[in-house]
Every structure is written in structure tokens, then in C-alpha cells.
Design an enzyme around this catalytic site. Sequence first.
Site, mmCIF file in Angstrom:
data_model
loop_
_atom_site.group_PDB
_atom_site.id
_atom_site.type_symbol
_atom_site.label_atom_id
_atom_site.label_comp_id
_atom_site.label_asym_id
_atom_site.label_seq_id
_atom_site.Cartn_x
_atom_site.Cartn_y
_atom_site.Cartn_z
ATOM 1 N N TYR A 46 -2.104 -0.693 -10.953
ATOM 2 C CA TYR A 46 -2.932 -1.560 -10.119
ATOM 3 C C TYR A 46 -3.616 -0.741 -9.035
ATOM 4 C CZ TYR A 46 -0.022 -5.035 -12.405
ATOM 5 O OH TYR A 46 0.627 -5.780 -13.353
ATOM 6 N N LYS B 21 5.518 7.378 -2.430
ATOM 7 C CA LYS B 21 6.809 6.770 -2.747
ATOM 8 C C LYS B 21 7.202 7.017 -4.208
ATOM 9 C CE LYS B 21 7.677 5.098 1.328
ATOM 10 N NZ LYS B 21 8.794 5.624 2.154
#
Length: 235
Positions: free
Chosen positions: A153, A163
Site C-alpha cells: 500500500y 520498521k
Amino acid sequence: MSHDKQVALVTGGNRGIGYELVKQLALNGFKVILASRDPEMGNEVVQKLKELNLDVSCVEMDVANQESIHQAAVAINEKYGRLDVLINNAGVYLDENKKLLAMDPFILEKTMATNFFGVYHVIRSFIPLMEKQGFGRIINVSSEYGEMSQMSYPGVGAYKLSKFALNGLTRLVAAEIKGDIKINAVDPGWVSSDMGGPSAPRTPKQAAESILWLATIGPEGPSGGFFRDGKQIPW
């Protein structure tokens, strides 16, 4: 491992989730070191917690500065000679509403410098203290944005990549370390803080509780996992 009071270090411990982690660890009998890049702000928090008779101290550390990390490690080794728990909580969220390839590259570089390389250098500097006693618990505060599925996305690209890399670091270090040293990543959820904003549904205290159980797991506990609310989730 000796039976002395365990020592814990929390990066970015002067506010938000970090502050709650420091407080809850101290309430549970740990000697806690609050790492803050602003020593004045860190010491203000320490004084407030000491009024509650909690065993808390402060060390100056900027996780985006290798020399700062090294000096903090030297100071903690000299003062305590051990480190039982390390929580890599410090992080930044600098993304603007732009696609990854359209944003200023500096945003990505600065995000990676703190959220990934900062954690790497902190672990690298402090793990010798754990290896010396053959024991340690390392917890990396990650995010659901670090899941592989999130890469499908658009948006929040710098934070997502930082992350995602942090999760990979967690698994790789878990595969390499020896002894009773556990390292895991945790998604604390969307938390009401300076980073998460006031509309987030979770409080810092709730987030801290979802993280702290990994600080006290036994030798049979998990390592190299990614957790949310105490449950392991797919990478």
C-alpha cells in the site's frame, strides 16, 4: 546471572510510551535508566519519578549519534557493570503526504538513521554487557507498518521501510546471539502521544503493558518474534 536488582535501559524514555515503560519497569522492581537526547528534560522526568520512590536515573543518548551511544554504554558499564533489559523505544515519524520516490530523500535518510541504524548501534554497543552474564532481554518497539503486507500500500514510505528493516534486524540478531538472550519486536498499536496524536485509541500505559511482558520472559520464552497484545503475528 547474579540475583542483584536487574538493570533496564529505555531509549526515548522521557515521554509517551517510553515514560510509561520506565515507570512500570521501576514499579516492578527494576533499576531503570532513562535514555534521553535532552538531559535536562530527562532529568526532570527522573526527579518526578524519584518522588514516587522509584529507582530511576538518566543517561544522555542520541540514538542517531554513534559517539553518543558509545559514551552512554561506557557510562552504564562503569556505573552498573550489567544490563538485563534493553527497550529500543526511541523513534521518529517524519513522513509527509508524499509517495516514497517523490519525498525529500533526507526524510527517508533521517528516519532510517533513528528507527533502524539507531537501534542497530544501540544493540551493538550494549549487547556485550548481556553476553558477559549470558542473559538479556531486548525489545524493539516496531509497528504494524513494518509488516510485509503493508508494503503493498502506498504512503508513509520512510516510516514503513524503517520498521520493516527493524523487524528484519530483530530476526537476524535472534538467529546470531548465544546464551539466554532474547530479542523480540512489538507493535504497541496506535497510541495517543506526540507521535500518534490525540485521536489515537490506546493510552501510553496500555501500550507499555503490551510490551513489558517480554522483559520478564524465562529461558523458554520466544526470541525473534513479532508481537501484538501478547500474540505472535506473521512478519
